[in-house]
Design a protein around this motif. Structure first.
Motif, mmCIF file in Angstrom:
data_model
loop_
_atom_site.group_PDB
_atom_site.id
_atom_site.type_symbol
_atom_site.label_atom_id
_atom_site.label_comp_id
_atom_site.label_asym_id
_atom_site.label_seq_id
_atom_site.Cartn_x
_atom_site.Cartn_y
_atom_site.Cartn_z
ATOM 1 N N ALA A 192 0.829 -1.214 0.000
ATOM 2 C CA ALA A 192 0.000 0.000 0.000
ATOM 3 C C ALA A 192 0.861 1.261 0.000
ATOM 4 N N LEU A 193 1.923 1.266 0.802
ATOM 5 C CA LEU A 193 2.805 2.429 0.855
ATOM 6 C C LEU A 193 3.609 2.562 -0.432
ATOM 7 N N ARG A 194 4.014 1.433 -1.006
ATOM 8 C CA ARG A 194 4.740 1.449 -2.276
ATOM 9 C C ARG A 194 3.873 2.075 -3.366
ATOM 10 N N GLU A 195 2.600 1.704 -3.409
ATOM 11 C CA GLU A 195 1.696 2.263 -4.412
ATOM 12 C C GLU A 195 1.569 3.780 -4.257
ATOM 13 N N ILE A 196 1.468 4.247 -3.031
ATOM 14 C CA ILE A 196 1.398 5.691 -2.784
ATOM 15 C C ILE A 196 2.673 6.360 -3.296
ATOM 16 N N GLY A 197 3.822 5.838 -2.899
ATOM 17 C CA GLY A 197 5.093 6.409 -3.341
ATOM 18 C C GLY A 197 5.267 6.381 -4.840
ATOM 19 N N GLU A 198 4.876 5.277 -5.453
ATOM 20 C CA GLU A 198 5.027 5.157 -6.904
ATOM 21 C C GLU A 198 4.088 6.082 -7.666
ATOM 22 N N GLN A 199 2.970 6.464 -7.071
ATOM 23 C CA GLN A 199 2.078 7.431 -7.723
ATOM 24 C C GLN A 199 2.485 8.874 -7.417
#
Length: 119
Positions: free
Chosen positions: A15-22
């Motif tokens: 979930a945090l990776r998705e936020i960072g990647e966006q």
């Protein structure tokens, strides 16, 4: 120790990776002439030698959110009221999901923050 932003983001929970990647492409698009690097264990974007003399923003993951911070965030105009003041002149927003990423608003903040560092 993580040495680049891609590895930092890859190492986060999904979930945090998705936020960072966006969030990352929003930052990169708004700051095309800025450098980026890992500084104190998290990604930082700025002018000149980064990390170093004129940092603009950062992403930093915590247990349940990613902080999007602006070094001189208290000096920029934020009609949304989302930026929370921090130490010195910093301000930040906690991103708990990708829905918290407002590309237009963030780009405006980043343009203002970049202008402050360019002077």
């Amino acid at each position: 120790m993580t040495t680049n932003i891609t590895d930092y983001l890859t190492g986060l929970d999904a979930a945090l990776r998705e936020i960072g990647e966006q969030a990352r492409p929003v930052i990169d698009a708004a700051l095309p002439d800025a450098g980026s690097a890992m500084w104190h264990g998290h990604p930082v974007w700025g002018l000149g030698d980064v990390p170093g003399r004129r940092p603009i923003c950062l992403l930093k993951a915590y247990g349940s959110y990613v902080t999007f911070g602006l070094w001189r965030g208290q000096e920029i105009t934020d009609p949304s009221g989302l930026l929370q003041p921090g130490a010195r002149q910093m301000a930040s927003v906690k991103l708990r999901s990708t829905a918290d990423i407002d590309a237009t608003l963030f780009a405006d903040w980043l343009r203002q923050a970049r202008a402050l560092e360019a002077n």
